[in-house]
Design a protein around this motif. Structure first.
Motif, PDB file in Angstrom:
ATOM      1  N   LYS A   1      29.677 -15.984 -51.158  1.00 41.89           N
ATOM      2  CA  LYS A   1      28.764 -14.597 -50.888  1.00 41.89           C
ATOM      3  C   LYS A   1      28.135 -14.685 -49.487  1.00 41.89           C
ATOM      4  O   LYS A   1      27.902 -15.666 -48.976  1.00 41.89           O
ATOM      5  N   LYS A   2      27.633 -13.573 -48.965  1.00 41.99           N
ATOM      6  CA  LYS A   2      27.235 -13.479 -47.622  1.00 41.99           C
ATOM      7  C   LYS A   2      25.799 -14.107 -47.945  1.00 41.99           C
ATOM      8  O   LYS A   2      25.109 -14.027 -48.772  1.00 41.99           O
TER       9      LYS A   2
ATOM     10  N   ASN B   1      35.289 -17.402 -52.718  1.00 37.47           N
ATOM     11  CA  ASN B   1      34.237 -16.833 -53.305  1.00 37.47           C
ATOM     12  C   ASN B   1      32.672 -17.048 -52.917  1.00 37.47           C
ATOM     13  O   ASN B   1      31.966 -17.139 -53.627  1.00 37.47           O
TER      14      ASN B   1
ATOM     15  N   LYS C   1      26.551 -16.358 -43.026  1.00 40.04           N
ATOM     16  CA  LYS C   1      27.757 -15.706 -43.303  1.00 40.04           C
ATOM     17  C   LYS C   1      27.475 -14.242 -43.603  1.00 40.04           C
ATOM     18  O   LYS C   1      26.748 -13.844 -44.452  1.00 40.04           O
TER      19      LYS C   1
ATOM     20  N   ASN D   1      43.828 -16.284 -45.785  1.00 42.24           N
ATOM     21  CA  ASN D   1      43.917 -15.348 -47.077  1.00 42.24           C
ATOM     22  C   ASN D   1      45.150 -15.796 -48.230  1.00 42.24           C
ATOM     23  O   ASN D   1      45.134 -15.709 -49.444  1.00 42.24           O
TER      24      ASN D   1
ATOM     25  N   GLN E   1      39.426 -12.289 -52.273  1.00 48.75           N
ATOM     26  CA  GLN E   1      38.089 -12.106 -52.124  1.00 48.75           C
ATOM     27  C   GLN E   1      37.467 -12.846 -51.051  1.00 48.75           C
ATOM     28  O   GLN E   1      38.066 -13.463 -50.338  1.00 48.75           O
ATOM     29  N   GLU E   2      36.090 -12.988 -51.118  1.00 52.19           N
ATOM     30  CA  GLU E   2      35.561 -13.387 -50.047  1.00 52.19           C
ATOM     31  C   GLU E   2      35.581 -14.961 -49.658  1.00 52.19           C
ATOM     32  O   GLU E   2      35.721 -15.711 -50.913  1.00 52.19           O
ATOM     33  N   TYR E   3      35.526 -15.404 -48.613  1.00 55.91           N
ATOM     34  CA  TYR E   3      35.592 -16.860 -48.409  1.00 55.91           C
ATOM     35  C   TYR E   3      34.883 -17.264 -47.035  1.00 55.91           C
ATOM     36  O   TYR E   3      34.576 -16.269 -46.349  1.00 55.91           O
TER      37      TYR E   3
ATOM     38  N   GLN F   1      29.880 -11.755 -42.921  1.00 54.78           N
ATOM     39  CA  GLN F   1      31.373 -11.072 -43.051  1.00 54.78           C
ATOM     40  C   GLN F   1      32.193 -11.423 -44.379  1.00 54.78           C
ATOM     41  O   GLN F   1      31.683 -12.659 -44.890  1.00 54.78           O
ATOM     42  N   LYS F   2      32.845 -10.429 -44.821  1.00 48.56           N
ATOM     43  CA  LYS F   2      33.718 -10.997 -46.090  1.00 48.56           C
ATOM     44  C   LYS F   2      34.634 -12.226 -45.831  1.00 48.56           C
ATOM     45  O   LYS F   2      34.603 -13.327 -46.834  1.00 48.56           O
ATOM     46  N   TYR F   3      35.250 -12.140 -44.951  1.00 47.75           N
ATOM     47  CA  TYR F   3      36.236 -13.336 -44.198  1.00 47.75           C
ATOM     48  C   TYR F   3      35.445 -13.799 -43.281  1.00 47.75           C
ATOM     49  O   TYR F   3      35.532 -13.200 -41.988  1.00 47.75           O
TER      50      TYR F   3
END
Length: 520
Positions: free
Chosen positions: A77-78, A75, A98, A231, A30-32, A100-102
């Protein structure tokens, strides 16, 4: 005999296989957000976990995980966030978006005024350590010429020194290279120690040792992978209980140096020696135990504090030279080398205490006293009781015949070393030694004879030499092991030094008698 090259290539192959497997498992993480700073360029002694704080727009603190050279926020969120960077008594605040997902963000602290004196000191200090290790290598270059396989770990150590500098604290790439050299060096030393140390106790004991080695290899693979990939780190942290409940504990306490020193200590405790050698054995055990405690203390700093990189370097450096130099036969100057290394460690602690309060002086003197005691203990490992040899000289001077000399010397050795079979031979003819040991070039100061150089079934031996006669006599020993242990070699070295002049006298008397017979 362990094939180091094959093992190293095999381990590298296993590393690559597991790393790509972990990457595949972590593909749906997931996102970070990962945040790092150049704060270490301002204060090399800071603790990262106390330097960074992230808040959302509602001013609620976001929990982060201390990871490599920054903080990881899984985890997340943007959106927009505030990052507070503590700098001494002050702090700076940065707005991070933020999108982007990563998301990876490296923050540059702006109020760095010029080049920090500490950083200059650190880099000069690294250069001094590099030159110092080069000096030790030059002093003992004959060991490396004789054992070419030792050149690879030496190069790994030198590369580790180069990559332990101020940039290592802030550049992730430099940290990963530093980690790579550490892991490879530890692997090499582990298998080198397993090769020179004979585990004789039981199959169960062997299984425990090799299980711990396997656990360390697995730990290293996982840690290397999570260091190289955000990741993979998130996957282990979020998806597996193994990481938090088992891996972190195993990684902390089953470290490479800890494992190597544990093997050396257990082996030393299991080896049986006679009374005259027990003092050497005890001093050696104290040195190994103190190094083990030092390594365990260092593990508490692992990647949580910038000084860990230097503490780990001192640990690896001291362990490498301890293993190499305790195998040296001619140790007349070895205590001086280790005295200097001890002083180098003192200097390292002064470096750690740099710019601190006046109590640093008291700590410095405390460390100085401890290091001198440590040098005394190490010097004790490399020496043996002289009193017994003084009485030995007096007794052996009364011996006149070759046969009596060989018989009495055999009895003396059996008092101090457990042997299954013993051969003491005073050599009369020039090439007589060729019937007992291989014909090759034997260096003048290398008098210990290894198992592979002996023609018969013996564990090891030593040659007696005096002046230009390098083959005055031979002592060959068969014990319950495949080789002589450290304490036995040191005893034989002192014995050969003491008895060689007497052996030369008896040989000359024997030749004189034979000459007299011919004249008659």
């Amino acid at each position: 005999m362990i094939n180091f090259k094959k093992i190293m290539f095999l381990i590298i192959g296993v590393f690559i296989l597991f790393h790509f497997t972990f990457m595949y498992l972590a593909r749906d993480v997931q996102e970070y957000m990962f945040v790092s700073t150049n704060l270490s360029k301002v204060d090399p002694f800071n603790e990262k976990s106390k330097s960074l704080e992230l808040f959302n727009m509602e001013k609620n603190k976001v929990k982060g995980i201390n990871y490599i050279n920054g903080n990881m926020y899984p985890n997340l969120k943007k959106g927009s966030y505030y990052l507070k960077v503590k700098l001494g008594k002050g702090e700076e605040t940065f707005l991070i978006k933020k999108d982007q997902k990563y998301f990876n963000e490296k923050i540059k602290v702006k109020n760095i005024m010029g080049i920090n004196k500490k950083i200059i000191f650190i880099n000069i200090f690294t250069g001094i350590i590099f030159l110092y290790n080069g000096f030790i290598f030059y002093f003992y270059r004959d060991i490396f010429n004789k054992n070419k396989e030792l050149l690879l770990p030496l190069l790994l150590l030198l590369f580790k020194i180069i990559f332990t500098n101020s940039a290592t604290f802030t550049e992730r790439c430099m940290m990963e290279i530093n980690l790579t050299f550490s892991i490879l060096l530890n692997f090499y030393l582990i298998f080198y120690v397993l090769n020179i140390v004979k585990i004789n106790r039981s199959k169960k004991f062997k299984k425990i040792i090799y299980t711990l080695v396997a656990i360390y290899i697995l730990n290293s693979i996982i840690f290397f992978s999570i260091s190289c990939s955000n990741n993979i780190f998130i996957y282990f942290y979020e998806k597996t209980t193994f990481y938090k409940s088992i891996f972190l504990v195993l990684y902390k306490w089953i470290d490479g140096p800890v494992l190597i020193l544990s093997i050396l200590l257990i082996q030393s405790l299991n080896e049986k020696v006679k009374k005259n050698l027990k003092k050497i054995k005890k001093r050696k055990q104290i040195v190994i135990l103190s190094l083990l405690i030092f390594s365990l203390i260092i593990q508490n700093y692992a990647y949580n504090h910038q000084v860990y990189f230097y503490l780990n370097l001192f640990e690896e450096m001291f362990l490498f030279w301890f293993i190499i130099l305790t195998e040296v036969e001619n140790s007349k100057n070895i205590q001086n080398i280790f005295l200097r290394v001890s002083l180098l460690l003192i200097f390292s602690f002064v470096f750690l205490l740099y710019t601190k309060d006046i109590l640093s002086i008291l700590i410095f003197w405390g460390i100085f006293i401890i290091m001198n005691i440590y040098t005394y203990l190490f010097e004790g490992i490399l020496s043996i009781e002289k009193k017994s040899f003084e009485s030995l000289i007096n007794r052996f001077y009364l011996i006149e015949t070759k046969e009596d000399f060989e018989e009495q010397l055999s009895k003396e050795i059996e008092k101090n070393i457990d042997v299954k079979r013993l051969k003491v031979k005073l050599l009369i003819k020039k090439d007589e030694y060729k019937t007992l040991i291989k014909e090759k070039i034997y260096l003048e100061d290398k008098i210990i004879i290894k198992k592979d150089d002996i023609l018969g079934d013996y564990s090891g031996g030593i040659r007696l030499s005096y002046n230009k006669n390098r083959f005055l006599g031979l002592i060959l020993i068969k014990n319950n092991r495949d080789s002589l242990i450290y304490e036995e070699e040191k005893y034989l070295l002192e014995l050969a030094k003491t008895i060689s002049v007497i052996a030369s006298k008896i040989r000359m008397n024997y030749l004189q008698k034979e000459l007299d017979k011919c004249i008659k």
